[in-house]
Enzyme design. Structure first.
Site, short mmCIF file in Angstrom:
data_model
loop_
_atom_site.label_atom_id
_atom_site.label_comp_id
_atom_site.label_asym_id
_atom_site.label_seq_id
_atom_site.Cartn_x
_atom_site.Cartn_y
_atom_site.Cartn_z
N TYR A 1 0.82 -1.25 -0.14
CA TYR A 1 0.14 0.05 0.09
C TYR A 1 0.86 1.12 0.00
O TYR A 1 0.63 2.17 -0.78
CB TYR A 1 -0.82 -0.14 1.33
CG TYR A 1 -1.80 1.11 1.44
CD1 TYR A 1 -3.12 1.19 0.65
CD2 TYR A 1 -1.73 1.83 2.47
CE1 TYR A 1 -3.99 2.15 0.72
CE2 TYR A 1 -2.89 2.96 2.84
CZ TYR A 1 -3.71 3.00 1.71
OH TYR A 1 -4.78 4.07 2.10
N LYS B 1 0.99 4.09 -2.92
CA LYS B 1 0.76 5.59 -2.66
C LYS B 1 1.76 6.34 -2.77
O LYS B 1 1.59 7.53 -3.09
CB LYS B 1 0.41 5.53 -1.09
CG LYS B 1 -1.13 4.99 -0.60
CD LYS B 1 -2.27 5.22 -1.64
CE LYS B 1 -3.74 5.15 -1.14
NZ LYS B 1 -4.69 5.55 -2.07
N1 LIG Z 1 -9.67 6.27 5.63
C1 LIG Z 1 -8.61 6.69 5.62
O1 LIG Z 1 -8.49 7.34 6.87
C2 LIG Z 1 -7.60 6.54 4.59
C3 LIG Z 1 -6.40 7.15 5.09
C4 LIG Z 1 -5.19 7.17 4.15
C5 LIG Z 1 -5.59 6.88 2.87
N2 LIG Z 1 -6.88 6.53 2.47
C6 LIG Z 1 -7.58 6.46 0.94
O2 LIG Z 1 -8.48 7.11 0.65
C7 LIG Z 1 -9.36 6.19 -0.34
C8 LIG Z 1 -10.71 5.93 0.36
O3 LIG Z 1 -10.62 5.26 1.36
P1 LIG Z 1 -11.92 5.05 2.19
O4 LIG Z 1 -11.55 4.80 3.48
O5 LIG Z 1 -12.98 5.54 1.77
O6 LIG Z 1 -12.12 3.17 1.85
P2 LIG Z 1 -13.48 2.58 1.64
O7 LIG Z 1 -13.12 1.27 1.57
O8 LIG Z 1 -14.62 2.79 2.53
O9 LIG Z 1 -14.03 2.85 -0.04
C9 LIG Z 1 -13.11 2.63 -1.09
C10 LIG Z 1 -14.07 2.40 -2.38
O10 LIG Z 1 -13.16 1.97 -3.25
C11 LIG Z 1 -14.17 0.82 -4.27
N3 LIG Z 1 -12.97 0.03 -4.91
C12 LIG Z 1 -12.11 -0.92 -4.43
N4 LIG Z 1 -11.44 -1.49 -5.74
C13 LIG Z 1 -12.14 -0.97 -6.57
C14 LIG Z 1 -11.58 -1.02 -8.12
N5 LIG Z 1 -10.70 -2.03 -8.42
N6 LIG Z 1 -12.57 -0.31 -8.95
C15 LIG Z 1 -13.39 0.66 -8.70
N7 LIG Z 1 -13.92 0.93 -7.09
C16 LIG Z 1 -12.86 -0.10 -6.34
C17 LIG Z 1 -14.59 -0.07 -3.02
O11 LIG Z 1 -15.58 -0.69 -3.38
C18 LIG Z 1 -15.15 0.95 -2.02
O12 LIG Z 1 -16.32 1.44 -2.19
C19 LIG Z 1 -8.27 5.00 -0.59
O13 LIG Z 1 -7.57 5.48 -1.62
C20 LIG Z 1 -7.80 4.91 0.52
O14 LIG Z 1 -6.37 4.18 0.28
C21 LIG Z 1 -7.97 6.33 3.40
#
Ligand SMILES: NC(=O)c1ccc[n+]([C@@H]2O[C@H](COP(=O)([O-])OP(=O)(O)OC[C@H]3O[C@@H](n4cnc5c(N)ncnc54)[C@H](O)[C@@H]3O)[C@@H](O)[C@H]2O)c1
Length: 304
Positions: free
Chosen positions: A164, A168
């Site tokens: 990851y 990133k």
């Molecule tokens: N939540 C956090 O604190 C956090 C921290 C750092 C980075 N992020 C990044 O933010 C973004 C959103 O994270 P989140 O927490 O909302 O996660 P989440 O799991 O709630 O949402 C991610 C969404 O992406 C969709 N997805 C996964 N693979 C896919 C694909 N191949 N094609 C299309 N859709 C796909 C999933 O179905 C899901 O609905 C991600 O890139 C994550 O890495 C989140």
């Protein structure tokens, strides 16, 4: 007047979590939104059409214009079809927000090649597939904006997330060069590391009372709704002077991250030998070396 009036936005991974909040905020700001989501399980398993369809239908019920697409960002053809949905339904593509993501955590010495590839495919190759499909339309039009989702798991580091973190950090490189290449054509790209309570964070095992307390502060203090308006702003013309940057959003805090530049230069006019390297390098850089503390230790205060 909204800051995105007249613009068409594609938000990947918008069926849930941060992506869904962004879709709503961009629509509220005036954008027509294409909601993409494969409906993936957190660990990358089978998905379903539900989340994308649900977000688009909720947007329409709220009076906004929305379409949906259920392709995977990990497929080149999927990226093309998402952009075609925007072109065919709304006649253009102005903003791409690459949010879709999965986790397959594990220490590197236990990580399979499949776990490595799955994460690189969705995050890094996903950003390429979608951005590549959209960029020519933006360059032709002479305007466009990307926001690529990165993470402090890469920028700062996090044990158990080599796949990851690598993806990133790769995304930061992609965003930076897209910004440099797009600058003369009115195309901007910024990266954003969010902190928000979603199922992705809920999946982290709680190992102590202190961690449980910190998670509770996080649940209420750092939400997807805190992140979303910053994305709408970065996609809007109000941010026309902001390009190639890396941001973080955590509750009401917005961070501008540094980007790697030399912090110290050691020069040896006589040329370096193994012996002079051994004698001089570590003592000379000791105070400038970056510590090994991870994102959890670095961001040690509660979001408010
Ligand atoms: N939540 C956090 O604190 C956090 C921290 C750092 C980075 N992020 C990044 O933010 C973004 C959103 O994270 P989140 O927490 O909302 O996660 P989440 O799991 O709630 O949402 C991610 C969404 O992406 C969709 N997805 C996964 N693979 C896919 C694909 N191949 N094609 C299309 N859709 C796909 C999933 O179905 C899901 O609905 C991600 O890139 C994550 O890495 C989140």
């Amino acid at each position: 007047m909204g800051i995105l009036d007249g613009k068409v936005a594609l938000v990947t991974g918008a069926g849930r979590g941060i992506g869904r909040a962004i879709a709503f905020d961009m629509a509220k700001a005036g954008a027509k939104v294409v909601v993409n989501d494969l409906g993936a399980a957190l660990g990358g398993g089978e998905g379903d059409e539900g989340p994308a369809q649900q977000t688009a239908s909720d947007l329409r019920k709220a009076g906004y214009e929305a379409a949906y697409n259920t392709d995977s960002v990990a497929e080149e053809s999927g990226g093309r079809r998402m952009v075609e949905t925007a072109m065919d339904t709304f006649g253009g593509i102005d903003c791409v927000v690459n949010v879709a993501g999965i986790l397959r955590d594990g220490m590197l010495h236990k990580m399979s090649a499949q776990e490595w590839r799955a994460v690189i495919d969705v995050h890094l190759n996903g950003c390429f597939n979608v951005s590549r499909a959209a960029i020519e339309h933006m360059r032709e039009k002479g305007s466009g904006a990307f926001v690529h989702f990165t993470s402090t798991s890469g920028l700062v580091g996090q044990i158990g997330q080599a796949n990851y973190g690598a993806a990133k950090m790769g995304i930061v490189g992609l965003s930076r060069i897209l910004a440099m290449e797009g600058a003369a054509k009115g195309v901007r790209s910024n990266a954003l590391a969010p902190f928000a309570w979603t199922r992705m964070i809920e999946s982290i095992p709680i190992k102590s009372d202190e961690q449980a307390r910190a998670f509770e502060a996080f649940r209420t203090g750092a939400t997807p709704e805190h992140v979303a308006p910053v994305v709408s702003y970065l996609c809007s013309d109000a941010a026309s002077g902001v390009n190639g940057q890396v941001f973080g959003v955590r509750g009401n805090e917005i961070y501008l991250f540094s980007q790697p530049r030399p912090v110290k230069t050691l020069h040896n006019g006589a040329g370096w030998t193994h012996a002079s390297l051994a004698a001089m390098v570590e003592p000379s850089i000791r105070n400038e070396m970056t510590s090994l503390e991870g994102t959890g230790e670095y961001f040690s205060w509660d979001p408010i």
